[in-house]
Design a protein around this motif. Structure first.
Motif, PDB file in Angstrom:
ATOM      1  N   UNK A  19       0.808  -1.204   0.000  1.00 45.97           N
ATOM      2  CA  UNK A  19       0.000   0.000   0.000  1.00 45.97           C
ATOM      3  C   UNK A  19       0.848   1.263   0.000  1.00 45.97           C
ATOM      4  N   UNK A  20       0.174   2.379  -0.245  1.00 44.51           N
ATOM      5  CA  UNK A  20       0.881   3.645  -0.355  1.00 44.51           C
ATOM      6  C   UNK A  20       1.470   4.104   0.978  1.00 44.51           C
ATOM      7  N   UNK A  21       0.790   3.818   2.083  1.00 42.16           N
ATOM      8  CA  UNK A  21       1.299   4.271   3.376  1.00 42.16           C
ATOM      9  C   UNK A  21       2.621   3.584   3.712  1.00 42.16           C
ATOM     10  N   UNK A  22       2.700   2.283   3.479  1.00 39.02           N
ATOM     11  CA  UNK A  22       3.947   1.565   3.726  1.00 39.02           C
ATOM     12  C   UNK A  22       5.039   2.017   2.749  1.00 39.02           C
ATOM     13  N   UNK A  23       4.645   2.314   1.525  1.00 42.55           N
ATOM     14  CA  UNK A  23       5.624   2.787   0.540  1.00 42.55           C
ATOM     15  C   UNK A  23       6.200   4.138   0.940  1.00 42.55           C
ATOM     16  N   UNK A  24       5.348   5.057   1.408  1.00 42.10           N
ATOM     17  CA  UNK A  24       5.838   6.370   1.839  1.00 42.10           C
ATOM     18  C   UNK A  24       6.755   6.223   3.044  1.00 42.10           C
ATOM     19  N   UNK A  25       6.435   5.301   3.937  1.00 43.26           N
ATOM     20  CA  UNK A  25       7.305   5.069   5.097  1.00 43.26           C
ATOM     21  C   UNK A  25       8.665   4.519   4.654  1.00 43.26           C
ATOM     22  N   UNK A  26       8.652   3.561   3.710  1.00 44.62           N
ATOM     23  CA  UNK A  26       9.921   3.023   3.199  1.00 44.62           C
ATOM     24  C   UNK A  26      10.698   4.090   2.433  1.00 44.62           C
ATOM     25  N   UNK A  27       9.994   4.968   1.756  1.00 42.89           N
ATOM     26  CA  UNK A  27      10.659   6.051   1.027  1.00 42.89           C
ATOM     27  C   UNK A  27      11.352   7.003   1.979  1.00 42.89           C
ATOM     28  N   UNK A  28      10.717   7.275   3.111  1.00 46.34           N
ATOM     29  CA  UNK A  28      11.344   8.146   4.110  1.00 46.34           C
ATOM     30  C   UNK A  28      12.540   7.469   4.769  1.00 46.34           C
ATOM     31  N   UNK A  29      12.447   6.166   5.016  1.00 43.92           N
ATOM     32  CA  UNK A  29      13.557   5.450   5.643  1.00 43.92           C
ATOM     33  C   UNK A  29      14.788   5.394   4.742  1.00 43.92           C
ATOM     34  N   UNK A  30      14.572   5.323   3.431  1.00 43.72           N
ATOM     35  CA  UNK A  30      15.699   5.260   2.482  1.00 43.72           C
ATOM     36  C   UNK A  30      16.104   6.634   1.975  1.00 43.72           C
ATOM     37  N   UNK A  31      15.565   7.689   2.585  1.00 40.60           N
ATOM     38  CA  UNK A  31      15.885   9.071   2.170  1.00 40.60           C
ATOM     39  C   UNK A  31      15.591   9.307   0.684  1.00 40.60           C
ATOM     40  N   UNK A  32      14.497   8.712   0.212  1.00 40.91           N
ATOM     41  CA  UNK A  32      14.074   8.915  -1.162  1.00 40.91           C
ATOM     42  C   UNK A  32      14.794   8.066  -2.186  1.00 40.91           C
ATOM     43  N   UNK A  33      15.640   7.134  -1.738  1.00 37.94           N
ATOM     44  CA  UNK A  33      16.424   6.355  -2.701  1.00 37.94           C
ATOM     45  C   UNK A  33      15.562   5.432  -3.554  1.00 37.94           C
TER      46      UNK A  33
END
Length: 275
Positions: A112-126
């Motif tokens: 889902x999008x919420x988990x994706x946004x969280x993973x995006x923040x953890x990887x600093x947008x990588x």
């Protein structure tokens, strides 16, 4: 006494391409080293031995950082890389970009999008920066001619093909990207236009921008309309040398993808007729 101001020499054409590719390679290498530091070097090495995608990324990073055989040259301003390196980068980057895009889409689909946004923040947008860098490399290594058209210098480029004409010796050299197709007598070359295209008759306005559509079709009622999804018209450079046993041999076939390609083709046609 004032010293004369020294003017630094301008960089060779193609230096920017080499710099951009090497910079992207260094960024990928730095990110790779940071990920290994986070996971632990020993566990990272164990994971890499069982992952073909990790080995593929390592080969790509090595080619981007080292760029073997790359050398900016004035006679090849748009191709500082050797042809084998350009094709290798294009192949490896296409695979890694497809895998990165598939991984992102799979993450969004399953979590889902919420988990994706969280993973995006953890990887600093990588998660988005990585595929974007692959796309930039793919765009830099796209098929293109050796140079841009310079009609005054008798240099023409249509699509990925480059044509150099020497009016003194009346010879024409044709290149496909950075691969030389051959050298021909200019009097034995001619352009074959598509059935629906600009007329071949030379005029004083051959270099003016074309305003007509590149491909049209006629409906049953007689209305002429531009085909939105119609195939682009293609021109053919033909070699007719009865002495060498070549009767209307096609040197290359290229689509007229833009107004610049059409104008260049007109200028090349006029130049070949004047020789």
């Amino acid at each position: 006494m004032a010293r004369p101001k020294q003017i630094s020499p301008s960089p060779a054409p193609g230096s920017g391409t080499v710099f951009a590719l090497r910079a992207i390679g260094l960024v990928l290498a730095a990110r790779w080293a940071f990920s290994m530091w986070q996971m632990g070097y020993l566990s990272s090495l164990r994971a890499m031995t069982s992952s073909p995608w990790a080995c593929l990324n390592l080969v790509l990073i090595f080619l981007l950082v080292m760029l073997p055989g790359a050398k900016p040259r004035a006679e090849r301003p748009l191709h500082p890389l050797p042809q084998w390196l350009r094709q290798a980068l294009r192949f490896f980057v296409l695979l890694t970009f497809a895998f990165a895009l598939f991984s992102v889409c799979a993450l969004v689909w399953t979590s889902g999008w919420r988990r994706f946004v969280h993973a995006l923040a953890e990887t600093n947008g990588w998660l988005l920066v990585g595929p974007a860098l692959y796309a930039v490399v793919l765009w830099i290594c796209r098929p293109r001619a050796l140079w841009r058209s310079n009609i005054a210098a008798r240099r023409f480029s249509i699509g990925r093909y480059a044509i150099s004409l020497d009016p003194i010796t009346r010879t024409v050299v044709v290149w496909a990207e950075s691969r030389k197709l051959g050298q021909y007598d200019a009097r034995e070359l001619s352009l074959k236009w598509p059935d629906v295209s600009t007329p071949r008759t030379p005029s004083a306005s051959v270099l003016t921008p074309a305003t007509e559509p590149s491909m049209t079709y006629v409906q049953s009622g007689g209305e002429v309309r531009r085909g939105l999804f119609a195939r682009r018209p293609k021109i053919e450079l033909q070699w007719n040398s009865p002495a060498a046993g070549h009767n209307q041999t096609t040197v290359f076939r290229a689509p007229l993808a833009s107004v610049g390609d059409r104008n260049t083709a007109k200028a090349l046609d006029v130049t070949l007729r004047q020789i």
